[in-house]
Motif scaffolding. Structure first.
Motif: not given
Length: 94
Positions: A20-21, A41-42, A47-51, A65-66
Motif C-alpha cells: 500500500p501507499e 511512502w510505504d 507521512v506522520d513525521d512529514w506532517m 491523508r491518502s
C-alpha cells in the motif's frame, strides 16, 4: 448448442504482490490551500513525521491523508456438497 454457466463467488482482497501507499497534502490556508505534499511512502509513520515537520515550519495543522492499495478478486473458498453445481449452492440449507 447449450451452455452451462457456473456461478463462482469472488471476494476482494489486498493484492499480496504490492505494498500500500501513503501520502498527505496540506490543506491549511485562509483563501487557498497550502498544497504542500509529502510524496508517496510505504508506511503511515513517514507521512506522520512529514506532517509534524511541515507544522513546525509553517504552523499548518490540517492535512488530507491518502491510503492507496491494490486489490484483486479471488474465488471465495467454500466447499460444495458432492455433485452440486455451484449455481445451485445458494439454495442448500444446512
Amino acid at each position: 448448442m447449450s451452455r452451462v454457466f457456473r456461478f463462482v463467488p469472488y471476494v476482494t482482497q489486498q493484492d499480496p504482490g504490492s505494498e500500500p501507499e501513503y501520502s498527505a497534502e496540506c490543506v491549511a490556508g485562509d483563501e487557498e490551500a497550502c498544497g504542500a505534499q509529502s510524496g508517496t511512502w510505504d508506511g503511515p509513520e513517514t507521512v506522520d513525521d512529514w506532517m509534524r515537520e511541515h507544522m513546525k515550519e509553517t504552523g499548518h495543522r490540517h492535512f488530507r491523508r491518502s491510503f492507496v492499495d491494490f486489490a484483486e478478486l479471488v474465488p471465495a473458498a467454500r466447499e460444495l456438497p458432492a455433485g452440486l453445481e455451484p449455481a445451485k449452492a445458494e439454495r442448500v440449507r444446512a
